[in-house]
Design a protein around this motif. Structure first.
Motif, PDB file in Angstrom:
ATOM      1  N   PHE A   7      47.362  38.822  38.463  1.00 28.32           N
ATOM      2  CA  PHE A   7      46.732  38.235  37.271  1.00 28.32           C
ATOM      3  C   PHE A   7      46.273  39.288  36.279  1.00 28.32           C
ATOM      4  O   PHE A   7      46.042  38.971  35.106  1.00 28.32           O
ATOM      5  CB  PHE A   7      45.460  37.460  37.657  1.00 28.32           C
ATOM      6  CG  PHE A   7      45.678  36.245  38.499  1.00 28.32           C
ATOM      7  CD1 PHE A   7      46.105  35.057  37.935  1.00 28.32           C
ATOM      8  CD2 PHE A   7      45.417  36.268  39.862  1.00 28.32           C
ATOM      9  CE1 PHE A   7      46.280  33.918  38.709  1.00 28.32           C
ATOM     10  CE2 PHE A   7      45.584  35.144  40.645  1.00 28.32           C
ATOM     11  CZ  PHE A   7      46.017  33.969  40.066  1.00 28.32           C
ATOM     12  N   LYS A  21      54.524  40.258  28.533  1.00 32.00           N
ATOM     13  CA  LYS A  21      54.834  39.279  29.587  1.00 32.00           C
ATOM     14  C   LYS A  21      56.341  39.219  29.839  1.00 32.00           C
ATOM     15  O   LYS A  21      56.801  39.149  30.979  1.00 32.00           O
ATOM     16  CB  LYS A  21      54.307  37.895  29.191  1.00 32.00           C
ATOM     17  CG  LYS A  21      52.786  37.813  29.160  1.00 32.00           C
ATOM     18  CD  LYS A  21      52.208  37.975  30.549  1.00 32.00           C
ATOM     19  CE  LYS A  21      50.706  38.033  30.572  1.00 32.00           C
ATOM     20  NZ  LYS A  21      50.179  38.429  31.886  1.00 32.00           N
ATOM     21  N   ASN A  58      37.105  42.366  31.996  1.00 33.47           N
ATOM     22  CA  ASN A  58      36.828  41.050  31.412  1.00 33.47           C
ATOM     23  C   ASN A  58      36.276  40.098  32.469  1.00 33.47           C
ATOM     24  O   ASN A  58      36.608  38.916  32.477  1.00 33.47           O
ATOM     25  CB  ASN A  58      38.094  40.460  30.773  1.00 33.47           C
ATOM     26  CG  ASN A  58      37.769  39.319  29.819  1.00 33.47           C
ATOM     27  OD1 ASN A  58      36.722  39.318  29.172  1.00 33.47           O
ATOM     28  ND2 ASN A  58      38.637  38.336  29.746  1.00 33.47           N
TER      29      ASN A  58
HETATM   30  N1  LIG Z   1      44.062  32.027  30.074  1.00 29.01           N
HETATM   31  C1  LIG Z   1      45.212  31.770  29.466  1.00 29.01           C
HETATM   32  O1  LIG Z   1      45.245  31.027  28.484  1.00 29.01           O
HETATM   33  C2  LIG Z   1      46.520  32.367  29.965  1.00 29.01           C
HETATM   34  C3  LIG Z   1      47.733  31.771  29.588  1.00 29.01           C
HETATM   35  C4  LIG Z   1      48.925  32.341  30.045  1.00 29.01           C
HETATM   36  C5  LIG Z   1      48.887  33.471  30.844  1.00 29.01           C
HETATM   37  N2  LIG Z   1      47.699  34.037  31.187  1.00 29.01           N
HETATM   38  C6  LIG Z   1      47.705  35.249  32.004  1.00 29.01           C
HETATM   39  O2  LIG Z   1      47.066  34.980  33.232  1.00 29.01           O
HETATM   40  C7  LIG Z   1      46.376  36.133  33.697  1.00 29.01           C
HETATM   41  C8  LIG Z   1      44.941  35.750  33.983  1.00 29.01           C
HETATM   42  O3  LIG Z   1      44.356  35.214  32.812  1.00 29.01           O
HETATM   43  P1  LIG Z   1      42.817  34.814  32.730  1.00 29.01           P
HETATM   44  O4  LIG Z   1      42.695  33.754  31.701  1.00 29.01           O
HETATM   45  O5  LIG Z   1      42.290  34.572  34.084  1.00 29.01           O
HETATM   46  O6  LIG Z   1      42.246  36.159  32.122  1.00 29.01           O
HETATM   47  P2  LIG Z   1      40.915  36.964  32.486  1.00 29.01           P
HETATM   48  O7  LIG Z   1      40.723  37.995  31.434  1.00 29.01           O
HETATM   49  O8  LIG Z   1      39.799  36.016  32.759  1.00 29.01           O
HETATM   50  O9  LIG Z   1      41.326  37.650  33.858  1.00 29.01           O
HETATM   51  C9  LIG Z   1      42.045  38.867  33.919  1.00 29.01           C
HETATM   52  C10 LIG Z   1      41.319  39.764  34.904  1.00 29.01           C
HETATM   53  O10 LIG Z   1      42.033  40.992  35.010  1.00 29.01           O
HETATM   54  C11 LIG Z   1      41.135  42.075  34.979  1.00 29.01           C
HETATM   55  N3  LIG Z   1      41.883  43.233  34.477  1.00 29.01           N
HETATM   56  C12 LIG Z   1      42.437  43.388  33.242  1.00 29.01           C
HETATM   57  N4  LIG Z   1      43.070  44.574  33.167  1.00 29.01           N
HETATM   58  C13 LIG Z   1      42.932  45.163  34.389  1.00 29.01           C
HETATM   59  C14 LIG Z   1      43.370  46.396  34.941  1.00 29.01           C
HETATM   60  N5  LIG Z   1      44.066  47.273  34.217  1.00 29.01           N
HETATM   61  N6  LIG Z   1      43.047  46.672  36.221  1.00 29.01           N
HETATM   62  C15 LIG Z   1      42.325  45.805  36.975  1.00 29.01           C
HETATM   63  N7  LIG Z   1      41.875  44.632  36.500  1.00 29.01           N
HETATM   64  C16 LIG Z   1      42.192  44.307  35.225  1.00 29.01           C
HETATM   65  C17 LIG Z   1      39.981  41.615  34.098  1.00 29.01           C
HETATM   66  O11 LIG Z   1      38.758  42.287  34.355  1.00 29.01           O
HETATM   67  C18 LIG Z   1      39.898  40.122  34.442  1.00 29.01           C
HETATM   68  O12 LIG Z   1      39.006  39.878  35.517  1.00 29.01           O
HETATM   69  C19 LIG Z   1      46.539  37.195  32.606  1.00 29.01           C
HETATM   70  O13 LIG Z   1      47.588  38.048  32.987  1.00 29.01           O
HETATM   71  C20 LIG Z   1      46.905  36.390  31.397  1.00 29.01           C
HETATM   72  O14 LIG Z   1      47.687  37.137  30.501  1.00 29.01           O
HETATM   73  C21 LIG Z   1      46.511  33.495  30.788  1.00 29.01           C
END
Ligand SMILES: NC(=O)c1ccc[n+]([C@@H]2O[C@H](COP(=O)([O-])OP(=O)(O)OC[C@H]3O[C@@H](n4cnc5c(N)ncnc54)[C@H](O)[C@@H]3O)[C@@H](O)[C@H]2O)c1
Length: 337
Positions: free
Chosen positions: A83, A155, A38
């Protein structure tokens, strides 16, 4: 212990990329692991251009143990900021096993690799979704934990794994950060949220309406018990979140304890408040298309941020106008409009 070298999983994603800039500017050496599921590779150049620190990149999946061993070994890692994960609530309902495999299975592999290398500090991206439907507001960390989706379950399970590991190994410390609704972008306009396909979240959608890519924002529900009938959330500037991770790392360096805290502002804004703020920031009208409520959405959700202030010495600095100003700077720069 002094923490200098950080492995950042998911570091090319929205929150990870902004945090990498903040950490590199604070003098940390970074090694990013991201499988690009992503994120775009070009984000790495954007991070390096803004931060100019030492930033390594490994295109790898956190479920790939040998790749993790290599990344952790090469960087002599002191701590991990985790993350990497899938985050679409609706998709997690349709494909629960994908979410358990990626978010839970991936974290098991990551924690095994950390244990094998003697890395005993982790900052984890948790979420306000672990609370489920609020039974009282603002939400304090002792609110019941009743996630409503497989995503939220993953989570909560990871939070429990971290607590169990800390009980089993008293040298292991973690900070679980329960984010509320991150929006905004780097103030330079050089980094921001860039989701693939139709955005799941409000702000990228509003940005695409402002730049003319989509005709109107669909607002789901105007009959909630809120000041204007639309849903209220705790939006937080992504640069404030980035600063929260820095504060969490400092905490893990200094304190002999782990911590689980909300990262929110404590202020609730409605969907219409956000749209009006974006109109002010962009000077463009944002048409709305009123639609019925979506199943699973709650009327209001906002954090009690006091524990993060007390334990981490961290407070959000930015308000909704700055969040929209920076989101707009990024959207305008990247849409050519
Ligand atoms: N954005 C929100 O609203 C929000 C709210 C609460 C928690 N979070 C958590 O924060 C974290 C980051 O969120 P974000 O908004 O930056 O999301 P995002 O999708 O932009 O970033 C996640 C990143 O992780 C990478 N990724 C996913 N699965 C992977 C794997 N198996 N191996 C290696 N890389 C992997 C993706 O390529 C991406 O670059 C996530 O864990 C998400 O669940 C996000």
């Amino acid at each position: 212990m002094a923490v200098k070298s950080i492995l950042v999983t998911g570091g090319l994603g929205f929150i990870g990329s902004h945090t990498c800039v903040t950490l590199a500017q604070a003098g940390f050496r970074l090694a990013i692991v991201d499988n690009l599921s992503n994120a775009k590779r070009s984000v790495l150049d954007r991070i390096r251009a803004l931060a100019q620190g030492e930033i390594d990149f490994h295109e790898a999946d956190i479920r790939d143990r040998p790749a993790l061993d290599r990344a952790i070994g090469r960087a002599a890692v002191d701590a991990v900021i985790h993350f990497a994960g899938l985050k679409a609530v609706g998709e997690s309902v349709e494909k629960p096993l994908l979410y358990y495999d990626n978010n839970v299975g991936g974290t098991v592999t990551l924690m095994q690799a950390m244990a094998a290398a003697g890395v005993r500090r982790m900052v984890f991206s948790s979420s306000a979704t672990v609370y489920g439907e609020p039974i009282r507001l603002p939400i304090t960390e002792d609110h019941p934990l009743r996630p409503q989706s497989p995503y939220g379950q993953t989570k909560l399970i990871v939070e429990q794994m971290l607590a169990d590991e800390a009980r089993a190994d008293d040298r292991f410390r973690y900070a679980a950060l329960r984010y509320f609704n991150p929006i905004g972008a780097h103030p330079s306009g050089g980094l921001g949220e860039d989701p693939n396909g139709i955005p799941n979240n409000l702000l990228p959608f509003v940005s695409q309406v402002a730049t003319g890519l989509r005709p109107a924002v669909r607002v789901f529900g105007q009959d909630y018990d809120t000041h204007d009938g639309t849903g209220v959330r705790d939006y937080i500037h992504v640069m404030d979140l980035a600063a929260g991770h820095l504060a969490a790392l400092r905490f893990l360096e200094a304190a002999n304890a782990s911590v689980t805290v909300n990262l929110g502002t404590g202020n609730g804004y409605s969907v219409l408040d956000v749209i009006r703020a974006y109109e002010r920031a962009s000077g463009r009208p944002i048409p709305v298309d009123m639609s019925p409520r979506r199943p699973g959405d709650v009327a209001s959700c906002y954090a009690a941020p006091a524990l993060a202030a007390e334990r981490l010495g961290w407070r959000a600095q930015f308000g909704i106008d700055e969040m929209c100003r920076d989101a707009w700077a990024w959207a305008r720069k990247n849409s050519g409009s």
